[in-house]
Design a protein around this motif. Structure first.
Motif, PDB file in Angstrom:
ATOM      1  N   PRO A  32     -16.574 -10.038  -4.153  1.00 58.73           N
ATOM      2  CA  PRO A  32     -18.007  -9.921  -3.947  1.00 58.73           C
ATOM      3  C   PRO A  32     -18.440  -9.341  -2.767  1.00 58.73           C
ATOM      4  CG  PRO A  32     -17.206 -12.283  -4.012  1.00 58.73           C
ATOM      5  CD  PRO A  32     -16.369 -11.353  -3.961  1.00 58.73           C
ATOM      6  N   GLY A  33     -19.403  -8.322  -2.628  1.00 58.20           N
ATOM      7  CA  GLY A  33     -20.009  -7.609  -1.598  1.00 58.20           C
ATOM      8  C   GLY A  33     -19.092  -6.287  -1.161  1.00 58.20           C
ATOM      9  N   VAL A  34     -18.099  -6.051  -1.908  1.00 56.15           N
ATOM     10  CA  VAL A  34     -17.620  -4.570  -1.915  1.00 56.15           C
ATOM     11  C   VAL A  34     -18.013  -3.991  -3.289  1.00 56.15           C
ATOM     12  CG1 VAL A  34     -15.454  -3.236  -1.628  1.00 56.15           C
ATOM     13  CG2 VAL A  34     -16.042  -5.637  -0.202  1.00 56.15           C
ATOM     14  N   LEU A  84     -12.600  -4.905   4.656  1.00 54.99           N
ATOM     15  CA  LEU A  84     -13.436  -4.969   3.195  1.00 54.99           C
ATOM     16  C   LEU A  84     -13.504  -6.231   3.069  1.00 54.99           C
ATOM     17  CD1 LEU A  84     -11.967  -2.122   1.152  1.00 54.99           C
ATOM     18  CD2 LEU A  84     -14.175  -2.346   2.208  1.00 54.99           C
ATOM     19  N   LEU A  85     -12.490  -7.075   3.097  1.00 54.14           N
ATOM     20  CA  LEU A  85     -12.587  -8.512   2.786  1.00 54.14           C
ATOM     21  C   LEU A  85     -13.724  -9.416   3.961  1.00 54.14           C
ATOM     22  CD1 LEU A  85      -9.211  -9.439   1.454  1.00 54.14           C
ATOM     23  CD2 LEU A  85     -11.312  -8.923   0.148  1.00 54.14           C
ATOM     24  N   HIS A  94      -3.476  -2.526   4.964  1.00 54.85           N
ATOM     25  CA  HIS A  94      -3.804  -3.864   5.173  1.00 54.85           C
ATOM     26  C   HIS A  94      -5.006  -3.976   6.324  1.00 54.85           C
ATOM     27  CE1 HIS A  94      -3.260  -7.754   7.486  1.00 54.85           C
ATOM     28  NE2 HIS A  94      -2.805  -8.148   6.562  1.00 54.85           N
ATOM     29  N   VAL A 107      -8.973  -9.199  -9.677  1.00 56.72           N
ATOM     30  CA  VAL A 107      -9.388 -10.056  -8.635  1.00 56.72           C
ATOM     31  C   VAL A 107     -10.982  -9.814  -8.505  1.00 56.72           C
ATOM     32  CG1 VAL A 107      -9.425 -10.818  -6.199  1.00 56.72           C
ATOM     33  CG2 VAL A 107      -7.307 -10.492  -7.480  1.00 56.72           C
ATOM     34  N   ILE A 112      -4.851   0.575  -0.293  1.00 57.37           N
ATOM     35  CA  ILE A 112      -5.497   0.544   0.644  1.00 57.37           C
ATOM     36  C   ILE A 112      -4.831  -0.238   1.802  1.00 57.37           C
ATOM     37  CG2 ILE A 112      -7.832  -0.618   1.619  1.00 57.37           C
ATOM     38  CD1 ILE A 112      -8.795  -0.119  -1.305  1.00 57.37           C
ATOM     39  N   GLU A 150       0.700  -1.322   0.071  1.00 62.29           N
ATOM     40  CA  GLU A 150       0.028  -0.052  -0.121  1.00 62.29           C
ATOM     41  C   GLU A 150       0.856   1.263   0.185  1.00 62.29           C
ATOM     42  OE1 GLU A 150      -0.107  -2.388   2.379  1.00 62.29           O
ATOM     43  OE2 GLU A 150      -0.484  -1.676   4.311  1.00 62.29           O
ATOM     44  N   ALA A 180       1.999   1.903  -3.419  1.00 66.37           N
ATOM     45  CA  ALA A 180       0.880   2.434  -4.095  1.00 66.37           C
ATOM     46  C   ALA A 180       0.788   4.052  -4.120  1.00 66.37           C
ATOM     47  CB  ALA A 180      -0.406   1.612  -3.873  1.00 66.37           C
ATOM     48  N   SER A 183     -17.046  -8.347   2.685  1.00 67.36           N
ATOM     49  CA  SER A 183     -17.492  -9.139   1.582  1.00 67.36           C
ATOM     50  C   SER A 183     -17.618 -10.459   1.883  1.00 67.36           C
ATOM     51  CB  SER A 183     -16.118  -9.124   0.653  1.00 67.36           C
ATOM     52  OG  SER A 183     -16.299  -9.793  -0.317  1.00 67.36           O
ATOM     53  N   LEU A 213      -6.346   7.238  -9.622  1.00 74.79           N
ATOM     54  CA  LEU A 213      -5.343   7.125  -8.779  1.00 74.79           C
ATOM     55  C   LEU A 213      -4.027   8.061  -9.250  1.00 74.79           C
ATOM     56  CD1 LEU A 213      -5.349   3.387  -7.601  1.00 74.79           C
ATOM     57  CD2 LEU A 213      -6.154   5.339  -6.122  1.00 74.79           C
ATOM     58  N   SER A 261      -7.422   6.611   0.918  1.00 77.88           N
ATOM     59  CA  SER A 261      -6.405   5.809   1.710  1.00 77.88           C
ATOM     60  C   SER A 261      -4.773   6.648   1.154  1.00 77.88           C
ATOM     61  CB  SER A 261      -6.240   4.496   1.413  1.00 77.88           C
ATOM     62  OG  SER A 261      -7.278   3.930   1.861  1.00 77.88           O
ATOM     63  N   GLN A 262      -4.697   6.673  -0.329  1.00 71.83           N
ATOM     64  CA  GLN A 262      -3.544   7.151  -0.939  1.00 71.83           C
ATOM     65  C   GLN A 262      -3.031   8.711  -0.584  1.00 71.83           C
ATOM     66  OE1 GLN A 262      -2.324   6.331  -4.577  1.00 71.83           O
ATOM     67  NE2 GLN A 262      -2.888   4.178  -4.657  1.00 71.83           N
ATOM     68  N   PHE A 300      -3.913  -8.585  -1.576  1.00 72.32           N
ATOM     69  CA  PHE A 300      -2.995  -7.925  -2.404  1.00 72.32           C
ATOM     70  C   PHE A 300      -3.608  -7.015  -3.475  1.00 72.32           C
ATOM     71  CE2 PHE A 300      -0.181  -7.833  -6.272  1.00 72.32           C
ATOM     72  CZ  PHE A 300       0.607  -7.042  -5.778  1.00 72.32           C
ATOM     73  N   TYR A 301      -4.644  -7.489  -3.921  1.00 71.83           N
ATOM     74  CA  TYR A 301      -5.111  -6.558  -5.108  1.00 71.83           C
ATOM     75  C   TYR A 301      -5.415  -5.219  -4.469  1.00 71.83           C
ATOM     76  CZ  TYR A 301      -8.419  -5.178  -8.799  1.00 71.83           C
ATOM     77  OH  TYR A 301      -8.866  -4.334  -9.896  1.00 71.83           O
ATOM     78  N   LEU A 302      -6.235  -5.187  -3.177  1.00 72.59           N
ATOM     79  CA  LEU A 302      -6.643  -4.048  -2.563  1.00 72.59           C
ATOM     80  C   LEU A 302      -5.481  -3.078  -2.092  1.00 72.59           C
ATOM     81  CD1 LEU A 302      -9.665  -5.600  -0.323  1.00 72.59           C
ATOM     82  CD2 LEU A 302      -9.853  -4.163  -2.277  1.00 72.59           C
ATOM     83  N   GLN A 303      -4.549  -3.884  -1.419  1.00 69.61           N
ATOM     84  CA  GLN A 303      -3.400  -3.164  -0.948  1.00 69.61           C
ATOM     85  C   GLN A 303      -2.570  -2.484  -2.037  1.00 69.61           C
ATOM     86  OE1 GLN A 303      -2.034  -6.456   1.810  1.00 69.61           O
ATOM     87  NE2 GLN A 303      -0.844  -4.741   2.302  1.00 69.61           N
ATOM     88  N   SER A 304      -2.593  -3.076  -3.113  1.00 70.81           N
ATOM     89  CA  SER A 304      -2.044  -2.537  -4.505  1.00 70.81           C
ATOM     90  C   SER A 304      -2.564  -1.156  -5.006  1.00 70.81           C
ATOM     91  CB  SER A 304      -1.847  -3.603  -5.440  1.00 70.81           C
ATOM     92  OG  SER A 304      -3.221  -3.660  -6.066  1.00 70.81           O
ATOM     93  N   ARG A 305      -3.810  -1.171  -4.364  1.00 63.65           N
ATOM     94  CA  ARG A 305      -4.567   0.214  -4.889  1.00 63.65           C
ATOM     95  C   ARG A 305      -4.357   1.274  -3.763  1.00 63.65           C
ATOM     96  NH1 ARG A 305      -3.688  -2.084  -9.030  1.00 63.65           N
ATOM     97  NH2 ARG A 305      -5.271  -2.661 -10.458  1.00 63.65           N
ATOM     98  N   PHE A 330      -3.733  -5.463 -13.419  1.00 68.30           N
ATOM     99  CA  PHE A 330      -3.542  -6.752 -13.162  1.00 68.30           C
ATOM    100  C   PHE A 330      -3.646  -7.664 -14.500  1.00 68.30           C
ATOM    101  CE2 PHE A 330      -3.400  -8.106  -8.513  1.00 68.30           C
ATOM    102  CZ  PHE A 330      -2.863  -6.907  -8.106  1.00 68.30           C
ATOM    103  N   ASP A 354      -4.782 -13.090  -2.459  1.00 69.21           N
ATOM    104  CA  ASP A 354      -4.764 -12.524  -3.789  1.00 69.21           C
ATOM    105  C   ASP A 354      -5.805 -11.277  -3.620  1.00 69.21           C
ATOM    106  OD1 ASP A 354      -3.078 -13.972  -4.938  1.00 69.21           O
ATOM    107  OD2 ASP A 354      -4.609 -15.511  -5.787  1.00 69.21           O
ATOM    108  N   ALA A 355      -6.905 -11.451  -3.026  1.00 70.62           N
ATOM    109  CA  ALA A 355      -7.670 -10.235  -2.897  1.00 70.62           C
ATOM    110  C   ALA A 355      -7.182  -9.169  -1.988  1.00 70.62           C
ATOM    111  CB  ALA A 355      -9.167 -10.689  -2.293  1.00 70.62           C
TER     112      ALA A 355
END
Lengths: 251, 426
Positions: free
Chosen positions: A93-95, B390-391, B384, A90, B382, A75, A78, B394, A164, A107-108, B375-380, A86, B372-373
């Motif tokens: 669901p639910g978000v 969020l997960l 840890h 990925v 967000i 993070e 980023a 979810s 971003l 966050s950034q 990492f996807y969020l952190q790579s944006r 990617f 994987d999910a």
């Protein structure tokens, strides 16, 4: 912008060296492409730079605008301005896509000590950017990537990139799974972000994407190293003759 | 028939510590329930049905202590237009409650009504039906000794939900409430319940839903960490009726929620769902029994448990399809998200099917956060901890989605999010 020196990486779980000394410098305002056969380490390079777990750096360094990337959490990289589009986005669901985007943007900003974007400003911005990528309101409302087609997922990656505003964008096989029209749409999105302050590293198997996103420099990667660097004509050569000539030449 | 020797002493001690309310229409049902609970005895650790949950603290005659937790948060459902019925440690609080008059329903209190009442035909009746094939003695104890509760007759479509609010004010309270809800043909009620209720709470809800009636039920079981609760829902559904129930549980050292559903009319629809999030000393048990006894009914059970720091989740869910219940569509899923290696999830999914033209499926899983999910969020960008929250949201979303009303879904999700942000490991 992005400087990689003699980067060596192995898998954490097994004794397998993937990157065997990668040297690469991407200047601000430039687009570099990396091509190479399967298993040459292209995706690994993108994951290691963006901070995915499961890899161990055994040597070398990587910096973004002078900051040591390898020492940061994903993070933090980023927030420092690195973005990875990617190959396989990925599904979460639910978000909601909007919640995800707003959480990421704010966050950034928070990490950089900037003020968070208000809900109204965010909405206005995301609607404008989504429109350019032909992403409708329904896609923004749906859970992240859930039920999206291949093309929608990739467009969603570019939307995130646009929101971003990173300094350095890595696109990992963004063309995979896209038809010609979808590829054009994605490429237009990327080209709109080309800017003299921003660097791009485009990983691809095919010349086709590079017809749309014109690179300044093309690298060929094989067996964990950059083995050849040239201009856009190098990509055409690969398209015509495959990798075997180039690999034979350097062997 | 007398209870097994091992149960006689504890059962008698518990009964002796309670006082049987007398006078009025409920007396025969209470006396009958007293005889039944004495005959079967209260749950014991060796009972098969209590294999994963130790019943002692729910059964013991001794007083159970639970500290009262205070907060300045907006109360659950606080921003919604609703008819409030407030119980403090199981005692009705008239000042805090709204006027019980509302078009489309009549609300009486169990402790108030002495004359003959419509609830006479239901009080303890659905509970007694729910004792076969598995005994549920804590519900029977409740029928005998409940001190109060609401008797709701739904004749139309009231303009707002009824919200039963259970406040906890005494560290030693031991409350027992019993509600009866009768939904007439075509009538619709949304029932909300929230609050820790008491140091120890035993609650029983009987719901009789006539042909074409609808009951939506959303409850949250907060927040006082040391509180204990044993609850039962007994629902009987007529033809083309709907019963949807969702429960969110956070905190509480011990919760056992039993739900017994009987589909007795064709084309009826029963959804029961729950999400719980436990941190540390937390034991949460969902025990569900759905009986299909009519043609073309649909039932769903969707349960999600998020567990960390040694928390325990239990799921015992059964679908029983009787021989004539053709075209049954039964679905059951129970899943846990284990945030560390100290937590555990114990699941016992059961299907028992005697009809030959049915579709029933069940599944149960335990898993960790998807790397994987994450990492996807952190790579944006967000962090840890937020990415993990969020997960988790979810993960519970599939259960929360079972709630019909969007405003209620959002209330549940935002409360869950707030709880998560208060319970981060880092």
């Amino acid at each position: 912008m992005l400087e990689i020196k003699n980067l060596q990486v192995k898998l954490e779980e097994e004794d397998k060296q993937i990157l065997k000394g990668v040297d690469l410098t991407v200047e601000a305002g430039k687009v570099h492409a990396i091509m190479g056969p399967n298993g040459s380490g292209k995706s690994t390079l993108s994951y290691v730079l963006s901070g995915k777990g499961g890899y161990e750096v055994t040597g070398g360094e990587a910096t973004l605008a002078g900051e040591d990337l390898l020492d940061m959490e994903a993070e933090e990289r980023a927030a420092a301005g690195l973005f990875l589009a990617f190959q396989y986005p990925v599904e979460i669901p639910g978000v909601g896509n909007m919640t995800f985007l707003r959480t990421a943007v704010n966050s950034q900003r928070k990490a950089r000590g900037e003020e968070e974007m208000s809900a109204a400003d965010f909405l206005k911005l995301v609607r404008a950017k989504a429109k350019d990528l032909k992403i409708d309101a329904d896609m923004l409302k749906r859970p992240v990537n859930v039920g999206f087609s291949g093309g929608e997922k990739k467009r969603n990656e570019i939307l995130q990139m646009a929101m971003l505003e990173p300094k350095m964008c890595i696109l990992d096989e963004t063309d995979s799974g896209l038809d010609v029209d979808a590829m054009k749409l994605v490429a237009d999105g990327v080209n709109a972000l080309r800017d003299e302050g921003r660097g791009f590293l485009v990983i691809t198997h095919y010349q086709r994407l590079l017809d749309h996103i014109k690179p300044d420099v093309v690298h060929i990667m094989a067996a964990g190293r950059i083995v050849k660097t040239g201009g856009p004509e190098l990509a055409l050569e690969v398209e015509k003759n495959g990798y075997s000539d180039i690999l034979a030449e350097i062997a | 028939m007398a209870a097994p020797q091992v149960k006689q002493g504890p059962t008698q001690a518990r009964v002796d510590a309670l006082e049987l309310p007398t006078g009025g229409w409920s007396t025969p049902a209470r006396q009958d329930a007293l005889a039944r609970v004495q005959a079967m005895g209260l749950p014991h650790a060796r009972d098969e049905y209590w294999k994963y949950t130790k019943p002692a603290s729910l059964v013991d005659a001794a007083v159970i202590l639970a500290a009262v937790y205070s907060t300045d948060e907006t109360p659950m459902f606080g921003d919604m237009d609703r008819l409030k019925v407030v119980f403090v440690d199981g005692v009705f609080d008239a000042d805090a409650s709204d006027d019980l008059a509302l078009e489309g329903i009549s609300i009486d209190r169990l402790a108030d009504v002495k004359d003959i009442h419509w609830a006479k035909d239901l009080y303890g009746v659905l509970e007694a039906r729910g004792q076969d094939p598995v005994e549920r003695p804590l519900a029977t104890l409740n029928t005998a000794f409940a001190t109060d509760g609401v008797l709701i007759h739904v004749t139309g479509t009231p303009s707002k939900p009824v919200n039963l609010i259970y406040r906890h004010d005494s560290e030693t309270s031991d409350a027992m409430l019993h509600h009866v809800i009768k939904v007439d043909s075509g009538a619709v009620l949304t029932l909300l319940e929230n609050g820790p209720a008491a140091a120890r709470f035993n609650k029983c809800l009987e719901a009789d839903i006539a042909d074409g009636g609808t009951l939506h039920h959303v409850r949250t079981q907060g927040r006082d960490h040391e509180r204990r609760a044993a609850t039962h829902i007994f629902a009987r559904l007529g033809a083309q009726s709907t019963f949807k129930s969702f429960t969110l549980t956070v905190n509480g050292v011990m919760t056992r929620n039993e739900c017994v559903i009987e589909l007795t009319g064709d084309d009826a629809f029963a959804h029961v769902a729950g999400a719980c999030m436990g941190d540390g000393d937390f034991h949460h048990d969902d025990t569900i029994f759905v009986t299909h006894d009519a043609v073309n009914c649909e039932s769903r059970q969707v349960f999600k448990k998020v567990l960390r720091n040694g928390a325990t989740g239990v799921f015992q869910g059964k679908i029983l399809v009787k021989p004539d219940a053709q075209k049954t569509d039964g679905y059951q899923i129970s899943q846990s998200l284990l945030l560390d290696e100290d937590s555990q999830f114990l699941a016992k999914p059961e299907l028992e099917i005697y009809a030959d033209d049915v579709a029933c499926s069940h599944g149960s899983t335990s898993g960790a956060i998807d790397d994987d999910a994450l990492f996807y969020l952190q790579s944006r960008g967000i962090p840890h901890s937020i990415a993990q929250d969020l997960l988790v949201l979810s993960f519970i979303a599939e259960a929360v989605d079972e709630i019909e009303a969007e405003a209620l879904r959002e209330e549940i999700l935002s409360r869950s999010e707030a709880w998560l942000s208060r319970h981060r490991n880092d």
